[in-house]
Design a protein around this motif. Sequence first.
Motif, short mmCIF file in Angstrom:
data_model
loop_
_atom_site.label_atom_id
_atom_site.label_comp_id
_atom_site.label_asym_id
_atom_site.label_seq_id
_atom_site.Cartn_x
_atom_site.Cartn_y
_atom_site.Cartn_z
N ASN A 39 0.76 -1.15 0.07
CA ASN A 39 -0.02 0.05 -0.09
C ASN A 39 0.89 1.26 -0.10
O ASN A 39 2.09 1.26 0.31
CB ASN A 39 -0.80 -0.03 1.21
N PHE A 40 0.23 2.37 -0.64
CA PHE A 40 0.98 3.59 -0.58
C PHE A 40 0.21 4.77 -0.58
O PHE A 40 -0.89 4.49 -1.07
CB PHE A 40 2.05 3.40 -1.65
N SER A 41 0.93 6.01 -0.25
CA SER A 41 0.05 7.21 -0.24
C SER A 41 1.12 8.38 -0.49
O SER A 41 2.14 8.14 0.02
CB SER A 41 -0.87 7.49 0.68
N CYS A 42 0.69 9.38 -1.16
CA CYS A 42 1.42 10.79 -1.32
C CYS A 42 0.61 11.98 -1.12
O CYS A 42 -0.43 11.79 -1.83
CB CYS A 42 2.36 10.58 -2.55
N SER A 43 0.80 12.99 -0.48
CA SER A 43 0.18 14.10 -0.37
C SER A 43 0.56 14.99 -1.47
O SER A 43 -0.12 16.22 -1.40
CB SER A 43 0.23 14.62 0.84
#
Length: 533
Positions: A39-43
């Motif tokens: 899983n990953f996220s970036c703002s």
Amino acid sequence: MNKIIDLQETSPNFWKARYRGNHGTYTVKIETDGKDIRNFSCSCPSDYYPCKHIPIVREAINDHISKNRAKPEKGVFENVVRKMSLNDLQEFVIRFGLHNTSFQQAVLLEFTPPHKQPGGNNYSEIIRCALENIDFDSDDIYDYHYEDFEIDALDQWLKKAREYIEQGNDAEAILIAKACIEEYAGWARGIDIDLDGYISEDYLYEPFSILEKAYENGCMTAEELLAYCKKEVGKNKYDRASVSMFNNLIMSLTEDTDPEAYIIMQDKLFNNLSDKSSYEAKQILERKIDFYKKRGDAQTAQRIIEENLQIEAFRQEIVKKMIADNKFKEAKKMVNEYIQSKESHNSFNGYNSCWDEYLLEIAGTENDTKEIRKISRKFIDRTFRLTYYQTYRSTFSKEEWPAEYEKLINHYQKGSIWFISSIADIFIEEKQTTRLLAYLTKHLRCDILEQYYKNIADEFPEETITLFRRAVDEQMKNTGRDIYENTVRYFESMLHVNGGVEVVKQMIGDYTTQYKTRKAMVEIFTRFSKSRL
């Protein structure tokens, strides 16, 4: 230049980085299974998925892991810790944890013992304290840098709950999910900020998903989960979205455990609605229809549709069946009744609607030229639409049509001095290339020319190239990388016109000489010349 400001493994296989980007500092989170990304996220505000920062941070993680593997000997840190007494270590953890919430969470995540007996929920206090310690600038929360505002503590505890599910410890996962639901709702209501649209929806959906998974695994009975939902849903701390989640779960469980009560519930919800044609009404009725269909009672499901023709989708379904059965009179009556009911409430303009589509289909089947002309004209009243234009044209003789499309051109123009795409589209469809050329010349602009040049280039190649040069010359009076990137796009179009290659070469040479101090222009034009000329 390394733009990663900070990189930490906040818990096993859960990494967090701060990245200095073009539009501020972004938070990048990556969860792995020890090898691959889970899983990953970036703002960041990038529209790409994944954005470029994910592989950059992933590479930094790999480097970090490789460097640590290259040091097989025990480090100073490990040696010191192993020599500490248990009491000294405990005192340090307590003292340091009191002033460092991240460290405190790491300890709690690793060492909070599972509940041995039913009753009580230590996770509630842990998660409540973690939420209270969240520090963000309320004045900046609406800035796009915080478009995906995330809560590390909730991320980590939800991850812990998922791990418990995978390990077969559903009971512990249930306690964490309940604590997340209850404490997040209380925290969100207690802060003086509307977080809707600025915070991940996972904090609302994921805990309910965990409860449902535990129920599917047999760790909770339907009655137990129903009792919890009914107890919580009435509390004032829950917002509309949370209440909707509880209600959806209650309805799903009730359908399985007490079908009669489920239908009574749907009827009550429907009867309480003031607008029986609303989206909410449609959802309720569709649940009833699905309920009866799953039980093989198609007759009752159909009756619900036929008794609720105020729902547009239901009426459409009936109309389509009537048309298929050649019941044109009944279909037209049903369509016109709906249009009239909407017009009486000023909520329907009759333009470009599926209802006119049905009437046009019927008129075509019945060869009703007058009706075909009337309805197809409605579809092209505001803008040119080829299919309906051709249908409209088919109702006139070859002798009548030229005068009619001139009327349509005048209708679109309506005294406007601006370019009207519908007029250009008529010239194309009627093969009026000379008039189209004159119209494009009158309203000369690069973007317009790019859209229509193919329709004049074969017959008027020299004139097309001349128009492009005039339009691009005007555009090049402005500066900026976007201007230059657009210009090479117009150059590309010119290359497809007879004689365009030589003119583009000349234009690039002229611009490079005239605007030689524009470094970005020279860079972009040089790159284009090398790849295309």
